[in-house]
Design a protein around this motif. Structure first.
Motif, short mmCIF file in Angstrom:
data_model
loop_
_atom_site.label_atom_id
_atom_site.label_comp_id
_atom_site.label_asym_id
_atom_site.label_seq_id
_atom_site.Cartn_x
_atom_site.Cartn_y
_atom_site.Cartn_z
N ASP A 169 0.74 -1.31 0.01
CA ASP A 169 -0.08 -0.07 -0.05
C ASP A 169 1.04 1.17 0.05
OD1 ASP A 169 -2.16 -1.42 -0.09
OD2 ASP A 169 -2.92 -1.18 1.93
N ILE A 170 2.01 1.38 1.08
CA ILE A 170 2.65 2.53 0.82
C ILE A 170 3.42 2.53 -0.47
CG2 ILE A 170 4.70 1.11 1.64
CD1 ILE A 170 4.10 4.71 2.47
N PHE A 171 3.58 1.96 -1.16
CA PHE A 171 4.51 1.96 -2.61
C PHE A 171 3.28 2.55 -3.52
CE2 PHE A 171 6.88 -1.15 -0.33
CZ PHE A 171 7.88 -0.40 0.01
N TYR A 172 1.94 2.01 -3.20
CA TYR A 172 1.05 2.52 -4.44
C TYR A 172 0.99 3.99 -3.85
CZ TYR A 172 -3.18 3.40 -6.42
OH TYR A 172 -4.47 3.75 -7.28
N TYR A 173 1.04 4.75 -2.79
CA TYR A 173 1.21 6.03 -2.46
C TYR A 173 2.28 6.75 -3.34
CZ TYR A 173 2.36 10.31 -0.05
OH TYR A 173 2.63 11.50 0.14
N LEU A 174 3.58 5.99 -2.88
CA LEU A 174 4.76 6.65 -3.41
C LEU A 174 4.84 6.80 -4.99
CD1 LEU A 174 7.28 5.27 -1.15
CD2 LEU A 174 6.44 7.68 -1.09
N THR A 175 3.95 5.60 -5.63
CA THR A 175 3.94 5.62 -7.21
C THR A 175 2.87 6.54 -7.88
OG1 THR A 175 2.89 3.57 -7.10
CG2 THR A 175 5.06 3.55 -7.26
N THR A 176 1.88 6.70 -7.07
CA THR A 176 0.88 7.53 -7.45
C THR A 176 0.83 9.10 -6.77
OG1 THR A 176 -0.78 6.65 -5.59
CG2 THR A 176 -0.72 5.46 -7.61
N ILE A 177 1.70 9.61 -6.24
CA ILE A 177 1.69 10.85 -5.57
C ILE A 177 1.74 11.76 -6.64
CG2 ILE A 177 4.15 10.80 -5.16
CD1 ILE A 177 3.83 12.44 -2.61
N ASN A 178 2.47 11.58 -7.70
CA ASN A 178 2.54 12.67 -8.70
C ASN A 178 1.06 12.94 -9.16
OD1 ASN A 178 5.31 12.90 -8.90
ND2 ASN A 178 5.41 10.83 -9.62
N GLU A 179 0.02 12.40 -9.15
CA GLU A 179 -1.37 12.57 -9.45
C GLU A 179 -1.77 13.58 -8.81
OE1 GLU A 179 -3.42 8.85 -9.78
OE2 GLU A 179 -2.22 8.20 -10.86
N VAL A 180 -1.43 13.88 -7.38
CA VAL A 180 -1.78 14.81 -6.44
C VAL A 180 -1.08 16.05 -6.52
CG1 VAL A 180 -2.30 15.24 -4.06
CG2 VAL A 180 -2.60 12.97 -5.12
N LEU A 181 0.41 16.06 -6.85
CA LEU A 181 1.27 17.11 -6.84
C LEU A 181 1.00 17.95 -7.88
CD1 LEU A 181 4.56 15.16 -5.75
CD2 LEU A 181 3.25 16.55 -4.20
N GLN A 182 1.24 19.30 -7.59
CA GLN A 182 1.08 20.41 -8.51
C GLN A 182 2.43 20.69 -9.30
OE1 GLN A 182 -2.08 21.18 -10.00
NE2 GLN A 182 -2.78 19.52 -8.55
N LYS A 183 3.44 20.99 -8.11
CA LYS A 183 4.65 21.82 -8.59
C LYS A 183 5.76 20.65 -8.50
CE LYS A 183 3.02 25.94 -6.24
NZ LYS A 183 3.38 27.09 -5.30
N SER A 184 5.78 19.88 -7.61
CA SER A 184 6.81 19.05 -7.36
C SER A 184 6.62 17.59 -8.16
CB SER A 184 7.10 18.57 -5.89
OG SER A 184 7.75 19.87 -5.32
N ARG A 185 7.59 16.75 -8.19
CA ARG A 185 7.44 15.51 -8.83
C ARG A 185 8.54 14.31 -8.15
NH1 ARG A 185 3.79 16.95 -10.68
NH2 ARG A 185 3.05 17.26 -12.60
N VAL A 186 7.91 13.30 -7.95
CA VAL A 186 8.49 12.06 -7.19
C VAL A 186 8.97 11.17 -8.08
CG1 VAL A 186 8.52 10.53 -5.23
CG2 VAL A 186 7.75 12.82 -5.04
N SER A 187 10.23 10.71 -8.20
CA SER A 187 10.76 9.28 -8.67
C SER A 187 11.25 8.11 -7.80
CB SER A 187 11.66 9.61 -9.79
OG SER A 187 11.23 10.26 -10.91
N ILE A 188 10.55 6.99 -8.12
CA ILE A 188 11.00 5.92 -7.23
C ILE A 188 12.33 5.08 -7.77
CG2 ILE A 188 10.24 3.99 -5.62
CD1 ILE A 188 9.18 6.49 -4.85
N ILE A 189 13.41 4.69 -6.88
CA ILE A 189 14.36 3.85 -7.28
C ILE A 189 14.22 2.89 -6.18
CG2 ILE A 189 16.82 3.24 -7.74
CD1 ILE A 189 17.14 6.23 -8.71
N GLY A 190 13.90 1.49 -6.65
CA GLY A 190 13.68 0.42 -5.75
C GLY A 190 14.88 -0.39 -5.79
#
Length: 413
Positions: A169-190
């Motif tokens: 679930d936590i990784f679903y949040y981290l990989t979909t956070i960009n749908e909520v963000l307006q200015k910043s962006r998040v990339s995940i490296i697992g």
């Protein structure tokens, strides 16, 4: 304080006087040290850099999944890239590099708390270590990230540890956070050492997390030698290591799936043993001693994590061995196991369950269980104890064996 008090003999004096310092810079031999050069990983560094470089211009890079066995340089490469990324953007104006070890922070709250600690600079606005609901920390962290107006590269090392324990679930949040963000962006490296890691993921995460995959192969013996020579040149003075020390460390580690961490640990502990002995040089004999110490330490950790029933089974095998059975059958082990259970008041598992525990102890290297055929009369396991005497004593001193109770009636479960 008088002069004679300053030099008063104490219990450490003999060790300080005996110790002959051989290592001029011990931190270089630590597996956590990030050298300026990572031999035989330039292609992997280039592959990662090519993907994340757009972040310096404010563009979101693809997510990456890095796969490779333990000691193949995955963590070292990502920490090296993080250090170089901070050089390229010293004020973190466009990109923020965040590293999280999911073996240490293995809960959703722990991962988000670690992220927030690396982002929030104002101590008054820090997210507390405990006490908030997950929804609150998610909302707060999302708001904080968006106000930064930059790209966040979040490295999740040992990512499979958290998923196995808590789900994805936590990784679903981290990989979909960009749908909520307006200015910043998040990339995940697992980062994972599990080649079948993606099988742990739900379809919704699988398609989002591993947009790019990079596989790190094990090091061969020549590559391990290069790594060790590179570290040793800065860690030791000339002539401190015998010529065969590094090739020996590399050869032993190449047998262990090309593990560079193992090679470094062998070299570091070999030097420590030589120093404790007061020897002027590090030799292959010190490497052999270091190998034995590492193997014993590994077995100790395995024993500590055994379940109560597995410890009781092991105690039964130990008792049989001490009574003269160098090898024993599954029936012998089960009989002794039942006896130990009854003596300490524990319920007894069925022989079928114990057969499964015997297989687990065999896989862990605590015992050796080989299948033996008796022709028409059937087959059984021939069991042999594989742990040294000091580990045997550790098992026997375990808390569960300290108090003797009268035997109780057994129950098969």
């Amino acid at each position: 304080m008088e002069e004679n008090e300053k030099t008063e003999t104490n219990i450490f004096t003999q060790y300080i006087q005996k110790r002959h310092s051989l290592v001029k810079n011990s931190k270089i031999l630590q597996t956590t040290y990030i050298p300026d050069n990572l031999p035989h990983r330039k292609d992997k560094i280039d592959a990662v850099v090519e993907i994340i470089a757009p972040a310096l211009n404010g563009d979101k890079p693809s997510n990456i999944l890095i796969i490779g066995k333990t000691g193949t340089g995955k963590t070292a490469v990502m920490n090296y890239i993080g250090k170089e990324l901070r050089k390229a953007d010293p004020n973190q104006s466009n990109v923020c590099f965040i590293y999280i070890n999911c073996e240490v922070n293995d809960t959703a709250y722990g991962i988000l708390y670690s992220m927030s600690n690396q982002i929030i600079k104002d101590l008054n606005n820090k997210i507390p270590f405990t006490g908030w609901s997950l929804d609150k920390i998610l909302a707060t962290l999302t708001d904080i990230i968006d106000k930064e107006n930059k790209v966040f590269i979040v490295v999740l090392d040992e990512i499979d540890r958290s998923i196995q324990k808590n789900g994805d679930d936590i990784f679903y949040y981290l990989t979909t956070i960009n749908e909520v963000l307006q200015k910043s962006r998040v990339s995940i490296i697992g980062i994972t050492n599990n080649a079948k890691f993606t099988e742990l993921l739900s379809p919704k995460i699988k398609s989002r997390l591993g947009e790019e995959k990079i596989v790190f192969p094990p090091y061969n013996v020549e590559q391990l030698q290069d790594i060790l020579y590179n570290r040793a040149s800065n860690a030791f003075e000339d002539g401190i290591l015998d010529d065969d020390v590094i090739p020996y460390c590399a050869a032993l580690s190449a047998q262990e799936m090309g593990d560079a961490r193992r090679a470094l640990e062998l070299l570091r502990i070999s030097a420590e043993i030589a120093e404790r002995n007061g020897d002027p040089k590090v030799t292959s004999a010190h490497v052999r001693s270091a190998r034995s110490k590492i193997e014993v330490d590994a077995i100790v950790e395995v024993i500590k994590t055994l379940t109560i029933q597995s410890k009781i089974l092991l105690m039964g095998i130990i008792r049989n061995t001490e009574s003269g059975m160098t090898t024993m059958t599954t029936g012998d082990a089960y009989s002794s196991y039942r006896s130990v259970c009854e003596s300490i008041g524990q319920s007894v598992l069925s022989q079928r369950r114990i057969t499964g525990l015997i297989q687990e102890l065999d896989m862990l290297g605590v015992i050796h269980a080989r299948l033996k055929s008796y022709g028409r009369t059937g087959r059984t396991k021939e069991i042999e104890l594989c742990i040294p005497k000091d580990i045997v004593n550790m098992v026997k001193s375990d808390e569960i064996f300290k108090e003797y109770r009268s035997p109780k009636q057994s129950t098969l479960i």
